[in-house]
Write an enzyme that holds these catalytic residues in place. Structure first.
Site, mmCIF file in Angstrom:
data_model
loop_
_atom_site.group_PDB
_atom_site.id
_atom_site.type_symbol
_atom_site.label_atom_id
_atom_site.label_comp_id
_atom_site.label_asym_id
_atom_site.label_seq_id
_atom_site.Cartn_x
_atom_site.Cartn_y
_atom_site.Cartn_z
ATOM 1 N N CYS A 2 -8.836 42.644 -46.152
ATOM 2 C CA CYS A 2 -8.852 43.505 -47.331
ATOM 3 C C CYS A 2 -9.283 44.910 -46.912
ATOM 4 C CB CYS A 2 -9.834 42.990 -48.376
ATOM 5 S SG CYS A 2 -9.649 41.239 -48.769
ATOM 6 N N ARG A 15 -10.013 48.358 -54.205
ATOM 7 C CA ARG A 15 -9.696 47.650 -52.972
ATOM 8 C C ARG A 15 -8.335 46.984 -53.085
ATOM 9 N NH1 ARG A 15 -12.576 42.600 -53.362
ATOM 10 N NH2 ARG A 15 -12.116 42.210 -51.146
ATOM 11 N N ASN A 78 -13.794 40.045 -46.180
ATOM 12 C CA ASN A 78 -13.880 39.026 -45.147
ATOM 13 C C ASN A 78 -14.490 39.594 -43.866
ATOM 14 O OD1 ASN A 78 -13.462 36.353 -44.382
ATOM 15 N ND2 ASN A 78 -11.489 36.790 -43.442
#
Length: 332
Positions: A2, A15, A78
């Site tokens: 991401c 995002r 992540n």
């Protein structure tokens, strides 16, 4: 994988969420009187309202990112192979499971400065939400109108970093990502000058050559560089809603096209959605992979003194507007 970006001067945060499958995501408004429960601290039954993207499991919103009614934003990204959560609690610190971090920070902190003070005392424990929901390896981007910071859980504790680039992706850890930008400081949105060999008659033959060398792949380090370049040079001196459109153009520069990234399991890693949160007026804007129209949910148009989250399923199908047909033919 991401990418999160922030424009603190305009109170815009958002995002891309890149994943090979849906996690049941929908826009969720959590009102002030919904009770958040925690493993190692008392429940918080009265808090700031918040809006963001979440899956809802057993009536509990599990936020990927959100902003509260005071304009504080927080996103989890992540961070595999680096994120570390402790097996034991620390009696002298604020012990939290990773999924509890966004609710506590956004529920109790009005500003980035307050969030920093809370995070300085956090001890993250390796506790999952429920069986079948393992603790995701994450790090976090936190921002408001004053700036942004990064929180990374390592084996020696939670590290906090000022984030002058206002960008976060995934691995490697943030200090290395920031250091790596030094390798690209000669890139520019302007036409290049001949520093290679001034005696040679070298000429530009197209626009954009000042940024030759900007990485174009979708690896985390490359997305960090590209996002920092696009965010750092994006023109934002326009009014809303054009500024919102511009925010999504920046995110589009780091989005994943279906089929361009294949996971080891043979699945497509793609941008499931992109979002922009206007922290000044509490509006959550989003696009999905299948629907590029900007959709919006307004925090302050909901009952913020309620006790149950309000859920807004995503608009996923294509919506194509024909300019030469009646309005009832807009959607295919």
């Amino acid at each position: 994988m991401c990418t999160s970006i922030s424009f603190p001067a305009h109170a815009l945060f958002g995002r891309t969420l890149d994943l090979e499958t849906s996690f049941g995501e929908q826009v969720v408004v959590t009102p002030r009187n919904y009770a958040f429960h925690f493993h190692h601290r008392p429940s918080v039954s009265n808090h700031f309202a918040m809006i963001g993207m979440a899956s809802v499991v057993n009536q509990v919103p599990l936020y990927a990112e959100a902003a509260n009614e005071r304009g504080l934003y927080m996103a989890g990204l992540n961070f595999p192979g680096n994120a570390f959560y402790f097996e034991q609690t620390d009696p002298g610190r604020e012990n939290l499971a990773p999924y509890e971090l966004i609710p506590l920070v956004l529920g109790t902190c009005a500003t980035l400065a307050q969030a920093r003070r809370l995070l300085e005392n956090v001890h993250l424990t390796a506790e999952s939400f429920a069986p079948g929901y393992p603790a995701a390896p994450l790090h976090w981007h936190i921002a408001d109108a004053t700036g942004s910071l990064v929180a990374e859980p390592m084996d020696d504790g939670l590290h906090l970093y000022e984030n002058p680039a206002d960008v976060l992706t995934n691995n490697p850890p943030f200090p290395f990502q920031l250091m790596n930008l030094n390798n690209y400081q000669t890139l520019s949105p302007n036409p290049p000058e001949n520093h290679f060999a001034p005696a040679l008659d070298l000429r530009t033959y197209g626009q954009g050559m000042g940024a030759i060398g900007l990485p174009g792949d979708t690896s985390p380090m490359s997305r960090f560089v590209r996002a920092a370049f696009l965010r750092g040079n994006a023109v934002m001196d326009m009014d809303d809603p054009v500024r919102i459109e511009q925010f999504f153009h920046v995110l589009g520069g780091v989005s994943m096209v279906r089929g361009s990234v294949i996971t080891p399991e043979g699945k497509n890693d793609e941008t499931r959605y992109a979002c922009c949160i206007d922290g000044a007026c509490g509006v959550y804007y989003y696009k999905t992979y299948e629907n590029s129209r900007i959709n919006a949910v307004s925090l302050f148009d909901e009952d913020l003194d309620g006790e149950q989250p309000q859920l807004f399923p995503l608009v996923r199908g294509p919506q194509i507007h024909f300019v030469n047909k009646p309005r009832d033919s807009d959607t295919l």
